[in-house]
Design a protein around this motif. Structure first.
Motif, PDB file in Angstrom:
ATOM      1  N   GLU A  82       0.839  -1.271   0.192  1.00 55.43           N
ATOM      2  CA  GLU A  82       0.124   0.218   0.123  1.00 55.43           C
ATOM      3  C   GLU A  82       0.854   1.305  -0.150  1.00 55.43           C
ATOM      4  OE1 GLU A  82      -2.674  -0.331   3.305  1.00 55.43           O
ATOM      5  OE2 GLU A  82      -3.968  -1.874   2.590  1.00 55.43           O
ATOM      6  N   THR A 109       2.322   1.449  -3.523  1.00 53.67           N
ATOM      7  CA  THR A 109       1.360   2.097  -4.488  1.00 53.67           C
ATOM      8  C   THR A 109       1.258   3.595  -4.274  1.00 53.67           C
ATOM      9  OG1 THR A 109      -0.452   1.335  -3.139  1.00 53.67           O
ATOM     10  CG2 THR A 109       0.220  -0.155  -4.846  1.00 53.67           C
ATOM     11  N   VAL A 110       1.074   4.094  -3.060  1.00 48.64           N
ATOM     12  CA  VAL A 110       0.823   5.520  -2.813  1.00 48.64           C
ATOM     13  C   VAL A 110       1.927   6.254  -3.417  1.00 48.64           C
ATOM     14  CG1 VAL A 110       0.655   7.363  -0.950  1.00 48.64           C
ATOM     15  CG2 VAL A 110      -0.619   5.150  -0.772  1.00 48.64           C
ATOM     16  N   GLN A 134       4.122   5.389  -5.867  1.00 47.99           N
ATOM     17  CA  GLN A 134       4.010   5.334  -7.276  1.00 47.99           C
ATOM     18  C   GLN A 134       3.156   6.183  -7.720  1.00 47.99           C
ATOM     19  OE1 GLN A 134       3.513   1.339  -7.989  1.00 47.99           O
ATOM     20  NE2 GLN A 134       5.458   0.832  -8.548  1.00 47.99           N
ATOM     21  N   ASP A 135       1.682   6.209  -7.013  1.00 48.19           N
ATOM     22  CA  ASP A 135       0.978   7.427  -7.521  1.00 48.19           C
ATOM     23  C   ASP A 135       0.991   8.689  -7.585  1.00 48.19           C
ATOM     24  OD1 ASP A 135      -0.890   5.044  -8.088  1.00 48.19           O
ATOM     25  OD2 ASP A 135      -2.118   5.174  -6.443  1.00 48.19           O
ATOM     26  N   ASN A 136       1.555   9.087  -6.489  1.00 47.11           N
ATOM     27  CA  ASN A 136       2.365  10.293  -6.403  1.00 47.11           C
ATOM     28  C   ASN A 136       3.307  10.790  -7.302  1.00 47.11           C
ATOM     29  OD1 ASN A 136       0.761  10.939  -4.222  1.00 47.11           O
ATOM     30  ND2 ASN A 136       2.232  10.460  -2.626  1.00 47.11           N
ATOM     31  N   ASN A 171       3.816   9.256 -10.706  1.00 44.44           N
ATOM     32  CA  ASN A 171       3.016   9.229 -11.766  1.00 44.44           C
ATOM     33  C   ASN A 171       2.265  10.822 -11.833  1.00 44.44           C
ATOM     34  OD1 ASN A 171       4.059   6.849 -12.706  1.00 44.44           O
ATOM     35  ND2 ASN A 171       2.332   5.732 -11.739  1.00 44.44           N
ATOM     36  N   ASN A 172       1.752  10.951 -10.853  1.00 41.37           N
ATOM     37  CA  ASN A 172       1.070  12.285 -10.995  1.00 41.37           C
ATOM     38  C   ASN A 172       2.167  13.494 -11.133  1.00 41.37           C
ATOM     39  OD1 ASN A 172      -1.570  11.064 -10.471  1.00 41.37           O
ATOM     40  ND2 ASN A 172      -1.556  11.424  -8.457  1.00 41.37           N
ATOM     41  N   GLN A 173       3.143  13.433 -10.545  1.00 40.09           N
ATOM     42  CA  GLN A 173       3.863  14.422 -10.656  1.00 40.09           C
ATOM     43  C   GLN A 173       4.687  14.502 -11.945  1.00 40.09           C
ATOM     44  OE1 GLN A 173       4.270  16.967  -8.525  1.00 40.09           O
ATOM     45  NE2 GLN A 173       5.751  18.095  -9.614  1.00 40.09           N
ATOM     46  N   GLU A 221       3.040  13.286 -14.753  1.00 40.05           N
ATOM     47  CA  GLU A 221       2.295  13.678 -15.720  1.00 40.05           C
ATOM     48  C   GLU A 221       2.121  14.982 -15.875  1.00 40.05           C
ATOM     49  OE1 GLU A 221      -2.459  13.074 -16.688  1.00 40.05           O
ATOM     50  OE2 GLU A 221      -1.418  11.849 -15.201  1.00 40.05           O
TER      51      GLU A 221
END
Length: 129
Positions: free
Chosen positions: A28, A31-32, A34-36, A38-40, A42
């Motif tokens: 978990e 994944t948090v 990785q999401d951060n 990926n958002n940055q 993008e």
């Protein structure tokens, strides 16, 4: 000093119940992160595309498209007057691109091929009349 490993059934049961929970919590967290990331990425990619130089943008020209060819701009003062042309007088169909994606091969209306830099080629939109 050799350390002995305790493989008693009680320890194995305790590890079997604790280990999945630890792994789940770790996944978990990953994944948090990785999401951060990926958002940055993008967000920064959108910014770079928006503010990048025209020369660094990718072309959306594909074979078969009708394009207009801008005249060759010559900044040499002695030959500039001889090279004045009507703006976008040549049109043609894209045949392909060279390996570096900076030169486009165009078949002109006179049935000959022309190699043009991609910054001199502009897509013509069809006008419904």
């Amino acid at each position: 000093a050799v350390q002995e490993i305790d493989n008693s059934p009680e320890i194995q049961v305790a590890n079997a119940t604790i280990l999945p929970q630890v792994v789940r919590e770790h996944l978990e967290k990953i994944t948090v992160i990785q999401d951060n990331v990926n958002n940055q990425l993008e967000k920064s990619c959108k910014y770079m595309i928006k503010h990048s130089s025209v020369h660094h943008r990718t072309n959306v020209l594909e074979p078969g498209q009708l394009v207009a060819i801008a005249p060759d701009t010559d900044m040499n003062p002695s030959t500039r007057k001889r090279k004045l042309e009507v703006i976008f007088k040549d049109t043609g169909m894209i045949i392909g691109m060279t390996n570096n994606n900076k030169t486009i091969i165009i078949e002109t209306s006179e049935e000959n091929t022309k190699h043009c830099p991609s910054k001199r080629v502009h897509h013509l939109k069809k006008v419904d009349s």
